[in-house]
Design an enzyme around this catalytic site. Structure first.
Site, PDB file in Angstrom:
ATOM      1  N   ASP A 170       0.846  -1.198   0.000  1.00 42.13           N
ATOM      2  CA  ASP A 170       0.000   0.000   0.000  1.00 42.13           C
ATOM      3  C   ASP A 170       0.881   1.247   0.000  1.00 42.13           C
ATOM      4  OD1 ASP A 170       0.721   0.538   2.644  1.00 42.13           O
ATOM      5  OD2 ASP A 170      -1.143  -0.184   3.495  1.00 42.13           O
ATOM      6  N   LEU A 171       0.294   2.354  -0.417  1.00 40.97           N
ATOM      7  CA  LEU A 171       1.020   3.611  -0.516  1.00 40.97           C
ATOM      8  C   LEU A 171       1.064   4.308   0.834  1.00 40.97           C
ATOM      9  CD1 LEU A 171      -0.287   5.062  -3.912  1.00 40.97           C
ATOM     10  CD2 LEU A 171       1.720   3.655  -3.474  1.00 40.97           C
ATOM     11  N   ASP A 213      -5.733   2.528  -2.012  1.00 40.37           N
ATOM     12  CA  ASP A 213      -4.292   2.509  -2.315  1.00 40.37           C
ATOM     13  C   ASP A 213      -3.676   1.156  -1.975  1.00 40.37           C
ATOM     14  OD1 ASP A 213      -4.552   2.711   0.423  1.00 40.37           O
ATOM     15  OD2 ASP A 213      -2.792   3.986   0.675  1.00 40.37           O
TER      16      ASP A 213
END
Length: 283
Positions: A170-171, A213
């Protein structure tokens, strides 16, 4: 010169090549009854093999697919496949043991005409199925596709263990990007990051956007630590991507290697725990 067996086979196929109206209807019904593009092409190839000696048969409808995969064919020929409106559906490339006679050429044209209708339907169905399985923003597989793919991967490894690693990504600080620059910029960041994911995995691996994300990678065949070079390539790509650097994009990664007896849920939970363990250790 052909041998006696080849001459006899050629005479037999000359007599059996052309189809009368009843045989055409039967073949069309058979082709239309197939449940997938693979089944359609396999059935078509089996019927064509009755009139020509096939070494190979490849269909190119934007993506080449071997129907019969053989080497060393002394003769080659290609035919266009068009629908009733004369729109090009694709190309058929034959590798043959013997050159085509005029009768065989006419027969193949007849077979191709019968193939065009079910082929057009199957290509459209495949296109629709692909659209349903893709995330519209990034072009990666969506959550439904991921659930199907990871289930299939675990089943395959239960039958024959070649190694399977699940990676969750994930970001970092993505909400801040959305809040600061707006959702259009956030969408751009997701699309650019998805492209990086495609670039750091092999052709045998798969990438998905699970939502927001959150992303996933299925690596197979893969050793337990196969995620490490993927992580290194991803970090290197991020450091050199000026557009993503300008928004301060970073990512966190967690991974788990499938072990015998492990369910999809257990594999996912291990990767998820590893992801959040890594995030908790970061400043």
């Amino acid at each position: 010169m052909w041998g006696q067996g080849a001459e006899q086979w050629s005479r037999q196929t000359e007599r059996a090549s052309t189809l009368d109206s009843s045989e055409q209807l039967q073949l069309l019904e058979l082709l239309l009854a197939q449940g997938s593009l693979h089944e359609l092409l396999t059935t078509f190839a089996s019927r064509v093999a009755r009139i020509v000696r096939l070494h190979s048969l490849l269909i190119d409808c934007g993506q080449p697919r071997h129907i019969v995969n053989g080497e060393g064919a002394p003769h080659h020929c290609s035919f266009e496949l068009r629908d009733d409106n004369h729109c090009l559906l694709g190309l058929l490339h034959y590798g043959l043991e013997l050159p085509l006679s005029h009768t065989q050429q006419r027969a193949l044209q007849q077979y191709h005409q019968l193939l065009s209708m079910p082929l057009r339907l199957m290509l459209r169905l495949e296109q629709l199925q692909s659209q349903v399985r893709l995330d519209h923003l990034t072009g990666l597989g969506n959550r439904a596709h991921f659930d199907e793919a990871i289930g299939r991967a675990v089943e395959q490894n239960c039958r024959e263990h070649h190694g399977l690693v699940l990676v969750l990504v994930d970001l970092d600080r993505f909400k801040l990007i959305n809040d600061t620059w707006g959702h259009p910029v956030g969408d751009l960041v997701l699309a650019r990051f998805a492209q990086l994911l495609r670039e750091v995995i092999r052709t045998t691996d798969q990438a998905f956007r699970l939502g927001g994300d959150e992303f996933a990678l299925i690596l197979q065949p893969a050793e337990a630590l196969a995620w490490q070079p993927v992580q290194q390539r991803l970090c290197d790509q991020l450091r050199s991507h000026q557009e993503l650097l300008s928004f301060g994009v970073g990512c966190s990664l967690g991974a788990a290697s499938w072990q015998s007896g492990m369910s999809v849920y257990q594999l996912y939970e291990l990767a998820d725990a590893d992801l959040y363990r890594g995030k908790s250790l970061r400043p």
